[in-house]
Design an enzyme around this catalytic site. Structure first.
Site, PDB file in Angstrom:
ATOM      1  N   ASN A 117      -1.308  -1.058 -50.416  1.00  0.00           N
ATOM      2  CA  ASN A 117      -0.451  -2.235 -50.597  1.00  0.00           C
ATOM      3  C   ASN A 117      -1.170  -3.561 -50.315  1.00  0.00           C
ATOM      4  OD1 ASN A 117       2.668  -0.643 -49.531  1.00  0.00           O
ATOM      5  ND2 ASN A 117       1.872  -0.986 -51.598  1.00  0.00           N
ATOM      6  N   LEU A 133       3.460  11.264 -55.657  1.00  0.00           N
ATOM      7  CA  LEU A 133       3.454  11.221 -54.185  1.00  0.00           C
ATOM      8  C   LEU A 133       2.734   9.992 -53.625  1.00  0.00           C
ATOM      9  CD1 LEU A 133       2.918  14.985 -53.252  1.00  0.00           C
ATOM     10  CD2 LEU A 133       5.045  13.697 -53.458  1.00  0.00           C
ATOM     11  N   ARG A 170      10.739 -11.339 -55.461  1.00  0.00           N
ATOM     12  CA  ARG A 170      10.513  -9.977 -54.948  1.00  0.00           C
ATOM     13  C   ARG A 170      10.884  -9.845 -53.479  1.00  0.00           C
ATOM     14  NH1 ARG A 170       7.606  -6.431 -57.762  1.00  0.00           N
ATOM     15  NH2 ARG A 170       6.730  -5.496 -55.882  1.00  0.00           N
ATOM     16  N   ASP A 175      10.978   3.164 -52.965  1.00  0.00           N
ATOM     17  CA  ASP A 175      10.418   2.440 -54.109  1.00  0.00           C
ATOM     18  C   ASP A 175      11.519   1.712 -54.877  1.00  0.00           C
ATOM     19  OD1 ASP A 175       8.526   1.580 -55.866  1.00  0.00           O
ATOM     20  OD2 ASP A 175       8.149   3.534 -56.779  1.00  0.00           O
TER      21      ASP A 175
HETATM   22  C1  FPP Z   1       8.443  -0.483 -52.904  1.00  0.00           C
HETATM   23  O1  FPP Z   1       9.055  -1.381 -53.769  1.00  0.00           O
HETATM   24  C2  FPP Z   1       8.580  -0.888 -51.532  1.00  0.00           C
HETATM   25  C3  FPP Z   1       7.544  -1.257 -50.706  1.00  0.00           C
HETATM   26  C4  FPP Z   1       6.139  -1.348 -51.139  1.00  0.00           C
HETATM   27  C5  FPP Z   1       7.769  -1.640 -49.333  1.00  0.00           C
HETATM   28  C6  FPP Z   1       8.849  -0.941 -48.611  1.00  0.00           C
HETATM   29  C7  FPP Z   1       9.290  -1.830 -47.535  1.00  0.00           C
HETATM   30  C8  FPP Z   1      10.571  -2.038 -47.129  1.00  0.00           C
HETATM   31  C9  FPP Z   1      11.733  -1.300 -47.639  1.00  0.00           C
HETATM   32  C10 FPP Z   1      10.872  -3.058 -46.125  1.00  0.00           C
HETATM   33  C11 FPP Z   1      10.294  -2.915 -44.789  1.00  0.00           C
HETATM   34  C12 FPP Z   1      10.323  -1.587 -44.171  1.00  0.00           C
HETATM   35  C13 FPP Z   1      10.779  -1.300 -42.938  1.00  0.00           C
HETATM   36  C14 FPP Z   1      10.591   0.066 -42.335  1.00  0.00           C
HETATM   37  C15 FPP Z   1      11.486  -2.293 -42.128  1.00  0.00           C
HETATM   38  P1  FPP Z   1       8.185  -2.112 -54.855  1.00  0.00           P
HETATM   39  O2  FPP Z   1       7.930  -3.492 -54.355  1.00  0.00           O
HETATM   40  O3  FPP Z   1       6.975  -1.319 -55.172  1.00  0.00           O
HETATM   41  O4  FPP Z   1       9.206  -2.135 -56.034  1.00  0.00           O
HETATM   42  P2  FPP Z   1       8.887  -2.110 -57.598  1.00  0.00           P
HETATM   43  O5  FPP Z   1       8.116  -0.842 -57.867  1.00  0.00           O
HETATM   44  O6  FPP Z   1      10.251  -2.114 -58.208  1.00  0.00           O
HETATM   45  O7  FPP Z   1       8.110  -3.346 -57.901  1.00  0.00           O
END
Ligand code: FPP
Length: 225
Positions: free
Chosen positions: A61, A180, A26, A13
């Site tokens: 998502n 979680l 982003r 996260d």
């Molecule tokens: C949370 O940050 C992250 C995600 C929803 C996506 C996670 C994906 C990756 C790290 C990249 C791709 C994954 C792989 C396995 C190649 P957020 O966008 O919710 O951050 P914020 O809460 O700060 O807005």
């Protein structure tokens, strides 16, 4: 005695906040997040972990803006394609959990190919959670158990997406959020939980090591004394 962790899962996260702090879009945070994934997968193998499960895209998502969803899918595709050689070099077996067969046909075909190409690798299993939600997983597992005759804890467990993985030892969430979010709810029953304020793109091998060190110091009792 507490043994070393075999299976670690991470809720990655904070990509968005990482980008915002730098006045970047982003998607730049997600790109930096992919770099962190690469580094941590390598480190996990070096640290002797048998399995690493990463929450890459939850069934919730899809509610994000269309452009961000397509950025994330694009990054994921590129990661799986471009890292096949890296997986081979590091002996990483890829696994995908969640309802990923419902994704676009080109993504499903690409994943099938990557699963096949890495199926003989042995050192670390990298499970990527894609279109994953724990409640959905539990509904699927309970239905399969019922179809096979009995809804018992063992039967449900045998039908979870993680059935062939070691038990979950440690669940890490970055970025200071303490929940979680529908990730590995069954598997977390006895897992140790570790929360850090580090944003995912800043999460480095030393941070994984710190979490593993803390895990090794905790005494797990599984409900006993
Ligand atoms: C949370 O940050 C992250 C995600 C929803 C996506 C996670 C994906 C990756 C790290 C990249 C791709 C994954 C792989 C396995 C190649 P957020 O966008 O919710 O951050 P914020 O809460 O700060 O807005």
């Amino acid at each position: 005695m507490t043994q070393g962790a075999r299976h670690v899962a991470i809720i990655m996260d904070g990509n968005g906040r990482w980008a915002k702090k730098r006045l970047l879009p982003r998607v730049a945070g997600h790109k930096a997040g992919v770099e962190a994934v690469r580094t941590i997968v390598r480190a996990a193998g070096d640290m002797g972990l048998e399995a690493l499960t990463l929450y890459a895209f939850s069934s919730e998502n899809w509610k994000r803006p269309e452009e961000e969803v397509s950025d994330l899918m694009g990054l994921m595709k590129r990661f799986i394609l471009s890292d096949l050689d890296e997986f081979a070099a590091n002996d990483v077996k890829l696994k995908v959990i969640g309802n990923w067969r419902a994704l676009a046909p080109d993504v499903v075909a690409m994943i099938d190919n990557a699963l096949e190409r890495t199926s003989g690798n042995k050192r670390t299993t990298l499970a990527v959670a894609l279109n994953y939600g724990a409640q959905d997983e539990l509904v699927r597992a309970a239905s399969a158990a019922a179809a096979a005759g009995a809804i018992t804890a063992e039967a449900i467990e045998a039908h979870l997406d993680t059935a062939d993985m070691p038990p979950l030892d440690l669940l890490i969430r970055t970025s200071g959020e303490v929940r979680l979010s529908n990730f590995l709810l069954w598997q977390s029953a006895y897992a140790e939980l570790y929360f850090t304020d580090k944003l995912w793109p800043d999460f480095a091998p030393a941070d994984l090591q710190a979490a593993l060190d803390q895990f090794a110091r905790r005494e797990r009792r599984y409900g006993g004394l």
